[in-house]
Design an enzyme around this catalytic site. Structure first.
Site, PDB file in Angstrom:
ATOM      1  N   SER A  65       0.805  -1.224   0.000  1.00 13.00           N
ATOM      2  CA  SER A  65       0.000   0.000   0.000  1.00 13.00           C
ATOM      3  C   SER A  65       0.835   1.270   0.000  1.00 13.00           C
ATOM      4  O   SER A  65       0.347   2.329  -0.377  1.00 13.00           O
ATOM      5  CB  SER A  65      -0.949   0.010   1.201  1.00 13.00           C
ATOM      6  OG  SER A  65      -0.229   0.078   2.414  1.00 13.00           O
ATOM      7  N   LYS A 100       1.074   4.556   7.210  1.00  5.49           N
ATOM      8  CA  LYS A 100       0.367   5.403   6.245  1.00  5.49           C
ATOM      9  C   LYS A 100       0.793   6.859   6.422  1.00  5.49           C
ATOM     10  O   LYS A 100       1.149   7.293   7.521  1.00  5.49           O
ATOM     11  CB  LYS A 100      -1.151   5.315   6.439  1.00  5.49           C
ATOM     12  CG  LYS A 100      -1.748   3.950   6.101  1.00  5.49           C
ATOM     13  CD  LYS A 100      -1.692   3.641   4.621  1.00  5.49           C
ATOM     14  CE  LYS A 100      -2.320   2.295   4.297  1.00  5.49           C
ATOM     15  NZ  LYS A 100      -1.509   1.163   4.808  1.00  5.49           N
TER      16      LYS A 100
END
Length: 253
Positions: free
Chosen positions: A169, A206
């Site tokens: 990701s 993230k």
């Protein structure tokens, strides 16, 4: 945020000269004052900083005198990372209402192995394969190895650990199998990469964007992870918890 350089060119007969805007002068003075303060705080000489940044000592001297400042955000970020502050410390006159990285709250010590000094320049930190809610970050059974990082990080009173990344990701910034070195704290600045616990699940890496309305977690590979927004209520109820800031990437080929 001030522009790094802004000037106008004035032509008078056969002479061409530049006038530097007041905005640029203010930015230079601010950068000079903040950099000089950090050099004194860390007891670092101008020539030492020049070697660290791989630039000339005269360039650092011009920064201190307010004659110039770094022309790229990348170099300012490098300086900010070295002194454990955000870029805004060098670029914004008004302090942020939120705590800076330097003032971010250290989380309680993990119930595991501490960082171990190796010599005057390095110390080792434990690397774990996962971080899950309700468990010590560096529990013995989760340790998969150790990494050696610059001893400068050991001076700020925070704990560090390594985390092996699983998933795609955050590619191409962070690849599957990379190890990130994490500074344990409960706050990061917008645009920084954090390790975040969500709803009691395992932690995820993230990019973070925070606002009064909530927090957005951003993956760098949109094909795998599209930005996900959590409202302020969800941040409290799930919860969504920042447990550290990524300060270094370790990649082996």
């Amino acid at each position: 945020m001030p522009k790094l350089e802004f000037f106008s060119i004035i032509q008078d007969k056969e002479m061409i000269y530049m006038t530097i805007s007041e905005e640029t002068m203010r930015a230079r003075r601010l950068f000079s004052a903040r950099l000089e303060a950090k050099l004194k705080e860390y007891d670092i000489k101008q020539n030492e900083l020049a070697k660290i940044l791989n630039i000339s000592e005269s360039t650092v001297g011009k920064w201190i005198l307010g004659k110039s400042m770094p022309r790229t955000m990348g170099l300012i970020q490098q300086i900010a990372d070295y002194f454990h502050v955000g870029k805004s410390y060098f670029l914004e006159e008004s302090p942020s209402p939120r705590p800076s990285k330097q003032d971010a709250t250290p989380l309680p010590p993990a119930d595991g192995l501490p960082v171990i000094p190796i010599d005057d320049r390095n110390f080792r930190v434990p690397v774990v394969g996962r971080v899950a809610a309700g468990q010590p970050i560096v529990a013995d059974e989760e340790i998969i190895g150790y990494e050696y990082i610059d001893n400068k990080y050991s001076k700020d009173g925070h704990e560090y650990f390594g985390l092996r990344i699983v998933g795609k990701s955050m590619e191409p910034t962070i690849m599957d199998g990379d190890i990130v070195i994490v500074r344990r704290q409960d706050y990061v600045e917008n645009g920084e990469i954090a390790i975040v616990l969500i709803d009691g699940e395992e932690a995820t890496a993230k990019e973070v964007k925070e606002s009064p309305e909530g927090i957005t977690l951003i993956g760098h590979n949109a094909a795998v992870y599209t930005p996900h927004f959590y409202s302020a209520r969800e941040v409290q109820d799930l919860p969504v918890q920042v447990i550290g800031r990524v300060v270094q990437l370790v990649r082996r080929f």
